[in-house]
Design a protein around this motif. Structure first.
Motif, short mmCIF file in Angstrom:
data_model
loop_
_atom_site.label_atom_id
_atom_site.label_comp_id
_atom_site.label_asym_id
_atom_site.label_seq_id
_atom_site.Cartn_x
_atom_site.Cartn_y
_atom_site.Cartn_z
N SER A 152 -18.74 -35.63 -29.76
CA SER A 152 -19.93 -36.34 -29.27
C SER A 152 -20.93 -35.36 -28.70
CB SER A 152 -19.53 -37.36 -28.20
OG SER A 152 -18.69 -38.35 -28.73
N ARG A 153 -20.43 -34.33 -28.02
CA ARG A 153 -21.33 -33.32 -27.45
C ARG A 153 -22.13 -32.62 -28.55
NH1 ARG A 153 -18.90 -28.06 -24.67
NH2 ARG A 153 -17.59 -29.61 -23.61
N ASP A 186 -24.77 -34.88 -30.26
CA ASP A 186 -25.98 -35.08 -29.47
C ASP A 186 -26.89 -33.85 -29.48
OD1 ASP A 186 -25.29 -37.63 -28.82
OD2 ASP A 186 -24.27 -37.08 -26.96
N GLU A 230 -28.85 -30.44 -31.48
CA GLU A 230 -29.77 -30.34 -32.61
C GLU A 230 -29.09 -29.83 -33.88
OE1 GLU A 230 -32.81 -31.25 -33.03
OE2 GLU A 230 -33.16 -31.96 -31.02
N SER A 263 -24.73 -31.49 -36.31
CA SER A 263 -24.43 -32.87 -35.95
C SER A 263 -23.81 -33.64 -37.11
CB SER A 263 -25.70 -33.56 -35.46
OG SER A 263 -26.72 -33.45 -36.43
N TYR A 266 -27.56 -42.35 -38.39
CA TYR A 266 -27.35 -41.95 -36.99
C TYR A 266 -28.22 -40.75 -36.62
CZ TYR A 266 -25.06 -39.46 -33.19
OH TYR A 266 -24.81 -38.76 -32.05
N ARG A 315 -31.31 -40.62 -33.98
CA ARG A 315 -31.20 -39.73 -32.84
C ARG A 315 -32.40 -38.80 -32.76
NH1 ARG A 315 -29.52 -34.72 -32.26
NH2 ARG A 315 -28.76 -34.64 -34.39
N LEU A 317 -35.28 -38.40 -29.86
CA LEU A 317 -35.64 -37.14 -29.19
C LEU A 317 -37.14 -36.91 -29.24
CD1 LEU A 317 -32.76 -34.83 -30.49
CD2 LEU A 317 -33.06 -35.70 -28.17
#
Length: 374
Positions: free
Chosen positions: A89-90, A93, A95, A98, A154, A158, A162
């Motif tokens: 998950s880290r 999140d 750039e 992912s 996703y 995301r 941002l």
């Protein structure tokens, strides 16, 4: 997904090549060494030692996402799903990387939801019983999205989130919304006026609409000012960062690089604070850069690399004039031009030396060389 095979797909990073890159700290190099050791241990079956190495690396460099992903896979392989999910998950999140992290999350999520172990335990094959074909129904079931489609959606959402978090983007969206609202009110007022005329009770309505219109216009102007102020502030942060980079290069004795970066900064765009910082370092940076160029130019002349020497020595005087060592630079520049079969430019350098540095010890040598050129 075969976790063991996925773990083995990670390859060591070339330390020697990394060490040759500029601005790579020892901390980063040490982290990469630990990462490489972990990969070696994994290949020899020492997962526990590898995980210890990876924990050290991640604790020192939490943004080393390859190491984070690899540690997450090790956790998943040893059925420590919660820890694996936290690490993936880290990365998801962040750039970078992912897509892989989202894929890992999706995989271990399916495994934990079904109650199956996703790690190293063996799976037991069961005999497949023939099943009757499902009866045809009138309506087909909707097709479920593939893992790749889910991951792509996703990442898209995301990244959009941002972007919307950025102040300049948010202010711009607000301004566009206000402009659209103003345009709508203006069109409504024109249509209303054409339909009902200017007399009677409708005049009160028009007055109210005009007041609202003026209020919206005023708010729009305020938003524009806020946007300009935000952009100016952002610009100053960027310029301040560039000035800090100049100071860092200067502290590393990279005077020429520092001067190039300093002169690339638009002085007219600096705020009062940044201008003060700029002025405080400018003189020393340019002087030391010019001196370094003189030394390098002289060295190149002695090595008979005349064209390269000319480039260095000419640059001395793009950084400023009347240097205390400028007489030496001009004298060597003149000799370099003559040696490069450009006697006219050599004479110009000698004459400039005589004119700008009349008390220099190099003047008599410059005059002697001028006479030999005639």
């Amino acid at each position: 997904m075969d976790l063991k095979q996925e773990i083995r797909s990670f390859t060591p990073i070339d330390i020697e090549k990394l060490s040759q890159e500029k601005n790579v700290s020892e901390n980063v190099v040490d982290s990469v060494k630990g990462y490489n050791k972990a990969i070696e241990n994994l290949r020899t079956g020492s997962e526990d030692i590898a995980m210890i190495e990876l924990k050290k690396v991640v604790s020192v460099n939490p943004d080393f996402y390859d190491a984070v992903n690899l540690l997450g896979l090790c956790y998943a392989y040893t059925n420590q799903i919660d820890k694996a999910q936290e690490l993936f998950s880290r990365v998801a999140d962040a750039e970078v990387d992912s897509v892989k992290a989202a894929e890992y999350l999706n995989y271990i999520g399916r495994g934990s939801a079904s109650g199956k172990s996703v790690g190293s335990s063996k799976t037991v094959k069961s005999e497949a019983k023939p099943q009757k074909p499902a009866p045809k129904t009138k309506y087909a079931k909707p097709k479920q999205a593939s893992n790749e489609e889910v991951q792509a959606e996703y990442i898209l959402l995301r990244n959009l989130g941002l972007q919307l978090k950025k102040p300049s983007v948010a202010i711009t969206i607000n301004i566009l919304s206000v402009i659209c609202l103003v345009a709508a009110i203006a069109v409504f007022m024109v249509n209303y006026k054409n339909t009902n005329g200017d007399n009677g009770p409708d005049t009160v309505v028009n007055t109210e609409l005009t007041a609202k219109y003026n209020k919206v216009v005023a708010e729009n102007e305020k938003l524009k000012k806020d946007l300009n102020a935000a952009n100016f502030q952002l610009k100053q942060v960027q310029l301040s960062s560039q000035l800090s980079q100049v100071s860092t290069l200067y502290g590393q004795y990279k005077y020429i690089e520092a001067a190039d970066k300093l002169l690339a900064i638009p002085e007219k765009d600096l705020s009062a604070d940044n201008k003060k910082k700029y002025d405080s370092i400018k003189a020393n940076v340019l002087k030391n850069a010019a001196n370094q160029l003189t030394i390098e130019g002289t060295s190149l002349y002695n090595k008979k690399k005349y064209k390269e020497a000319i480039q260095k020595l000419e640059k001395v005087f793009t950084l400023g004039t009347k240097w205390s060592f400028g007489d030496k630079a001009l004298y060597t520049l003149g000799k370099s031009y003559v040696a490069a079969n450009e006697p006219q430019k050599g004479a110009e350098a000698y004459n400039r030396l005589i004119s700008d540095y009349p008390d220099s010890a190099y003047v008599k040598y410059a005059r002697s060389r001028l006479q030999s050129l005639q």
